[in-house]
Design a protein around this motif. Sequence first.
Motif, PDB file in Angstrom:
ATOM      1  N   VAL A  39      38.761  43.162  41.375  1.00 19.57           N
ATOM      2  CA  VAL A  39      40.050  42.920  40.725  1.00 19.57           C
ATOM      3  C   VAL A  39      41.180  43.149  41.718  1.00 19.57           C
ATOM      4  O   VAL A  39      41.236  44.179  42.390  1.00 19.57           O
ATOM      5  CB  VAL A  39      40.232  43.837  39.493  1.00 19.57           C
ATOM      6  N   LYS A  41      45.341  43.426  42.199  1.00 22.64           N
ATOM      7  CA  LYS A  41      46.557  43.727  41.450  1.00 22.64           C
ATOM      8  C   LYS A  41      47.735  42.933  42.041  1.00 22.64           C
ATOM      9  O   LYS A  41      48.057  43.086  43.206  1.00 22.64           O
ATOM     10  CB  LYS A  41      46.842  45.233  41.503  1.00 22.64           C
ATOM     11  N   ASP A  61      51.850  38.169  27.231  1.00 19.23           N
ATOM     12  CA  ASP A  61      51.297  37.919  28.557  1.00 19.23           C
ATOM     13  C   ASP A  61      52.350  37.350  29.500  1.00 19.23           C
ATOM     14  O   ASP A  61      53.229  36.575  29.090  1.00 19.23           O
ATOM     15  CB  ASP A  61      50.117  36.941  28.484  1.00 19.23           C
ATOM     16  N   GLU A  80      39.238  38.590  40.339  1.00 24.45           N
ATOM     17  CA  GLU A  80      40.031  38.500  39.127  1.00 24.45           C
ATOM     18  C   GLU A  80      41.398  39.117  39.415  1.00 24.45           C
ATOM     19  O   GLU A  80      41.546  39.874  40.370  1.00 24.45           O
ATOM     20  CB  GLU A  80      39.345  39.237  37.965  1.00 24.45           C
ATOM     21  N   THR A  82      44.947  41.130  37.861  1.00 22.20           N
ATOM     22  CA  THR A  82      45.764  41.781  36.833  1.00 22.20           C
ATOM     23  C   THR A  82      47.209  41.725  37.323  1.00 22.20           C
ATOM     24  O   THR A  82      47.475  41.872  38.515  1.00 22.20           O
ATOM     25  CB  THR A  82      45.356  43.243  36.603  1.00 22.20           C
ATOM     26  N   GLN A  84      51.136  43.059  37.257  1.00 18.94           N
ATOM     27  CA  GLN A  84      51.991  44.204  36.958  1.00 18.94           C
ATOM     28  C   GLN A  84      53.457  43.800  37.083  1.00 18.94           C
ATOM     29  O   GLN A  84      53.878  43.293  38.130  1.00 18.94           O
ATOM     30  CB  GLN A  84      51.680  45.366  37.900  1.00 18.94           C
TER      31      GLN A  84
END
Length: 267
Positions: A39, A41, A61, A80, A82, A84
């Motif tokens: 993952v 960020k 989202d 993947e 994520t 912020q």
Amino acid sequence: MKKWLTVILTSILLVGLLSACGTSDKEGASNAEGGEKKVLKMGTSADYPPFEYIDTAKGDDIIGFDVDLAKTIAKNLGYEVTVQDMDFSGLITALQSDQVDFVLAGMTPTEERKQSVDFSDVYYMANHMIVTKKDSGIEKQEDLAGKTVGVQLGSIQEGLANDLKETGNIDMKVENRNRIPELVQEIMAGRFDAAIIEDTVAKGYLNDNKELVGHVIPVPEEEAGSAIAFPKDSELTEKFNEELKKMQENGELEKLIVKWFGGEQAK
């Protein structure tokens, strides 16, 4: 004798079963670890439609061109993502402190920023725009003399406004805010005479508010691009550049531009 043979055989079977279970567990853990996607960020400032924003009518989202671009590149690399959300002015600090792995936020790769972070190749070109009320009489940068002009804190537009003031000899007051909507609110409230915003982003606010108009400020091409920011010496920089090149060649990048900007690259 039979009793002893039975005990010995049972012991052998138990040892074999335990060994098999141990091997199976280790292999399972290894496979699970190998099968999991890493993952990444992504840091951004979700107040910059259509690059990154939250459409509250559809959910919480963060969506937009930059988000789609990040997810496409990450997927191609086996990652993947994520996302912020934070103030634009804190994005480079977040990279330097390892809070995020990369920043995608319509950020221009200025020489000053390059001192702190590394950048990918430019993935989108845009210009700056003066946003003001229709009756303000402001049409070009010289008209900003004697006016109060808003900019986003930490943005390339803030640097541009200060340059116009200091080296362009335009006597104006420059004030900053953390978020783009705040700039528009200040114009509507009469506290700002104008704001300098990236043209692609400004167009969305002009479409939503017919009291506002926009006028493009010509800038050199090297000061108009957006790029992805990474910590210094990050191995991701080269990997992302390779994927950006592939997306330019196979038409994937153009598809995203058409989706979010109607296919018009700013000149």
